[in-house]
Design an enzyme around this catalytic site. Structure first.
Site, mmCIF file in Angstrom:
data_model
loop_
_atom_site.group_PDB
_atom_site.id
_atom_site.type_symbol
_atom_site.label_atom_id
_atom_site.label_comp_id
_atom_site.label_asym_id
_atom_site.label_seq_id
_atom_site.Cartn_x
_atom_site.Cartn_y
_atom_site.Cartn_z
ATOM 1 N N GLU A 367 0.818 -1.219 0.000
ATOM 2 C CA GLU A 367 0.000 0.000 0.000
ATOM 3 C C GLU A 367 0.851 1.268 0.000
ATOM 4 O O GLU A 367 0.497 2.265 0.632
ATOM 5 C CB GLU A 367 -0.997 -0.005 1.164
ATOM 6 C CG GLU A 367 -2.101 -1.026 0.985
ATOM 7 C CD GLU A 367 -3.333 -0.778 1.854
ATOM 8 O OE1 GLU A 367 -3.423 0.301 2.475
ATOM 9 O OE2 GLU A 367 -4.202 -1.659 1.900
ATOM 10 N N HIS A 644 -1.966 -1.599 10.439
ATOM 11 C CA HIS A 644 -1.465 -2.974 10.427
ATOM 12 C C HIS A 644 -0.248 -3.087 11.338
ATOM 13 O O HIS A 644 0.485 -2.105 11.541
ATOM 14 C CB HIS A 644 -1.053 -3.400 9.017
ATOM 15 C CG HIS A 644 -2.198 -3.683 8.101
ATOM 16 N ND1 HIS A 644 -2.460 -4.926 7.581
ATOM 17 C CD2 HIS A 644 -3.160 -2.862 7.600
ATOM 18 C CE1 HIS A 644 -3.523 -4.876 6.797
ATOM 19 N NE2 HIS A 644 -3.962 -3.631 6.788
#
Length: 660
Positions: A367, A644
């Site tokens: 990402e 995360h």
């Protein structure tokens, strides 16, 4: 294979691409700012709740018409730029390879010595993280913001954590593994120029606090003095500090007494320095350094996870038996309970760590979608990693079924030279995921050579699968393609034959955000995929069951800025307890429980959704070598910067030969 150092084959296309993007960018930036102003994060909501004058609401009322007017005015230029930009993508290369030319710029990295496979083996450390570097307006839907500042901060934290010296403590007594009071004091508060032996039971070879990026070289002479003793480092280990302790029955200090000493040291400790601001004049919410924030920008102290090995006598003992409380600047970091080996059949260390592992060799990120953020991140990572591949993916309609607005978001960084690289785009993306060129990046790196001039290589693969819940079939298809591409890449890049091996394969690692966990009932098909018959998951017992110490890697976005988890140390402490995990991790979906995560007390399966994986295989490697997991870490150093948890794994490649 030729590695692409520029996105286009010639300078004319590069200039034309820059011109077209220059026409598009004002419209893109204004739209991003306009949408972002209406999607506040929980951190911003709390700040606005304390604003009695509603200043922010007034700013939105004033700036919205201005943004709209400028956006409309920029649309014609953006349309012209798009008509130029789109066809150029058919000539664009799938990635950009960046190699650090000025070695002096890499002040945080230790120079690597080539591995000659002459000793008993060598360890390699791999890291993976989803950093959520989307355009700011889209990142806000994940409750993170200020993408440009976060990119710079993420890069700094990673290279500061990885460039710490690797601390090893060796205990010479099998009966007493506690550090005495006097010895502990010498560890936590060493004085410059003080060479007195406080206690005969300890030889202090280095300060336990990492003072800077280049401190590893300061300990080289002392480390060389200890190489003749027990615990000789493996061949090729760099930046390693060693502390030797001779156990004595007298002078034992209890935890209560240690905490008293720690409190005195804390009271007299220096104040934490203030952090430099971001170049753009804005900061992410956790840029304000707090007491005990071990993941802050300029924090390079040795963490407890860097105490990798403890040897007692002739053997190795459980590290959890060692009272290794260390001074972290002005605060004491207590040893994590998760590090303890709860099962005697576990062969490697595991922990929740506030730092990225010392001597991190390879890093795979997901990402990293925003191009400007990727440049800032690359600039920071180049302080430690010499080789970086970024801006991976395709745009427009090139080689994929649907139009791609952003790249794959994959980024790879390495301390070892990259020999070959290949990228493939998943053609079956659905929904919002179809707008990104999600795929897989395959790499071949050279990590050494044998005395017979045979290359020693390793294979690393990084991927990001379909994210939308319920798209089980799509993810299984992508796993099928991933295995086929892996096999093709190995065959196309191999220059060896069984009869005449020109290169020896030391490891084959697969990592990334797979967007399914091993405990959810909805993910049963992925859990039983054939990928897990070829690759081993250190955290997995079998389909539907994780090992007890494994925790989820997906954080609850609503709690990212809570005081209990907004710093690396605080997040680490929270995740060490079951109550903290239930409060701040996303758990596998269940029909028996509601969707709310905060404050849930009911019994839940597993320890959270673990969707970020680190896999390895023993298939296709050099037959005379053995690959084993040495340690596995869940990392909290990026607390407040992403939703995360990064993961890291250290592999030991054993050659079966004795040290010379």
């Amino acid at each position: 294979m030729v590695l692409y150092t520029s996105p286009f084959p010639n300078s004319f296309l590069s200039v034309l691409h820059s011109f077209s993007w220059g026409l598009i960018f004002p419209c893109y930036w204004l739209a991003d700012r306009l949408v972002g102003s209406f999607v506040p994060t929980t951190y911003e909501k709390r700040q606005r709740a304390d604003d009695p004058c509603y200043f922010h609401a007034l700013c939105i009322i004033i700036t919205t018409p201005i943004y709209l007017a400028l956006l409309v005015a920029s649309l014609p230029f953006a349309l012209i730029g798009f008509l130029l930009w789109s066809p150029l993508q058919s000539a664009r290369r799938p990635y950009i390879y960046s190699r650090l030319k000025d070695k002096n710029h890499a002040n945080g990295a230790t120079l690597l010595t080539e591995w000659k496979a002459a000793g008993s083996g060598k360890s390699f450390c791999f890291g993976s993280a989803n950093v959520c570097l989307l355009p700011d307006s889209l990142a806000r839907f994940n409750n993170v913001f200020n993408t440009q500042a976060r990119a710079k901060e993420i890069g700094r934290r990673i290279r500061n954590g990885a460039s710490r010296p690797q601390i090893k403590i060796y205990i010479d007594s099998p009966t007493n593994t506690s550090i005495s009071a006097a010895s502990f004091s010498s560890l936590v508060s060493p004085q410059a120029g003080d060479n007195r032996t406080v206690n005969a039971g300890i030889k202090r070879t280095t300060s336990m606090e990492y003072k800077g990026d280049n401190c590893g070289s300061n300990n080289g002479e002392e480390n060389r003095e200890d190489k003749g003793g027990s615990g000789e480092p493996h061949e090729g280990e760099e930046n390693t500090c060693i502390v030797r302790i001779n156990g004595e029955e007298n002078g034992h200090m209890s935890d209560t007494e240690a905490d008293t000493v720690n409190g005195q040291a804390h009271a007299s400790g220096p104040a934490e320095p203030s952090l430099e601001g971001d170049a753009e004049g804005s900061k992410t919410p956790n840029h304000k350094q707090k007491e005990g924030d071990s993941g802050s920008l300029d924090s390079c102290s040795a963490s407890r996870e860097s105490l990798v090995k403890v040897r007692v006598g002739d053997g190795t003992v459980d590290q959890s038996t060692v009272n290794n409380k260390l001074l972290y600047k002005a605060s004491i970091m207590k040893k994590t309970s998760v590090r303890k080996k709860k099962h005697t059949d576990e062969t490697f260390d595991h922990e929740i760590s506030a730092f990225f592992p010392a001597n991190l060799d390879f890093l795979c990120l997901q990402e990293v979608f925003d191009k400007r953020a990727a440049e800032k991140l690359k600039e920071q990572l180049h302080h430690y990693f010499e080789y970086i591949i970024y801006d991976v993916g395709v745009y427009s309609c090139h080689s994929c079924c649907s139009f791609k607005f952003v790249n794959s978001g994959l980024l790879f960084a390495s301390r070892y030279p990259v020999m070959d690289a290949a990228y493939h785009c998943y053609p079956n993306g659905r929904g919002m995921d179809s707008l990104a060129s999600k795929g897989a990046l395959f790499l071949k790196v050279q990590v050494g050579s044998t005395p017979q001039d045979q290359r020693i290589v390793g294979y690393i693969s990084c991927t990001h699968l379909q994210a939308i819940a319920g798209d089980t079939t799509v993810r299984c298809e992508q796993l099928d393609m991933l295995q086929d591409w892996l096999s093709e890449f190995r065959k196309s890049t191999s220059s060896s034959s069984t009869a005449n091996p020109e290169e020896l394969v030391a490891f084959d690692v697969l990592c990334g955000d797979l967007n399914f966990d091993n405990c959810s009932s909805e993910d049963k098909l992925e859990q039983q995929h054939s990928l897990f018959t070829h690759y081993k998951d250190p955290c997995r017992v079998g389909p539907g069951e994780d090992k007890p110490w494994a925790i989820g890697t997906l954080l609850d976005p609503e709690g990212l800025y809570d005081e209990e988890v907004c710093t690396p140390d605080n997040l680490q402490k929270a995740l060490e307890s079951e109550e903290g995990r239930k409060g701040y991790l996303v758990y596998p979906t269940s029909k028996n429980h509601g969707s709310s995560q905060k404050g849930r007390k009911a019994s839940l399966k597993g320890n959270g959704r673990r969707i970020d994986y680190m896999l390895y295989t023993e298939e296709g490697l050099y037959l005379e070598w053995k690959v084993e997991v040495e340690e596995f870490s869940f990392i909290t150093q990026l607390a407040g910067l992403t939703d995360h948890l990064p993961v890291a794994m250290r592999l030991m490649v054993s050659t079966g030969e004795d040290d010379p």
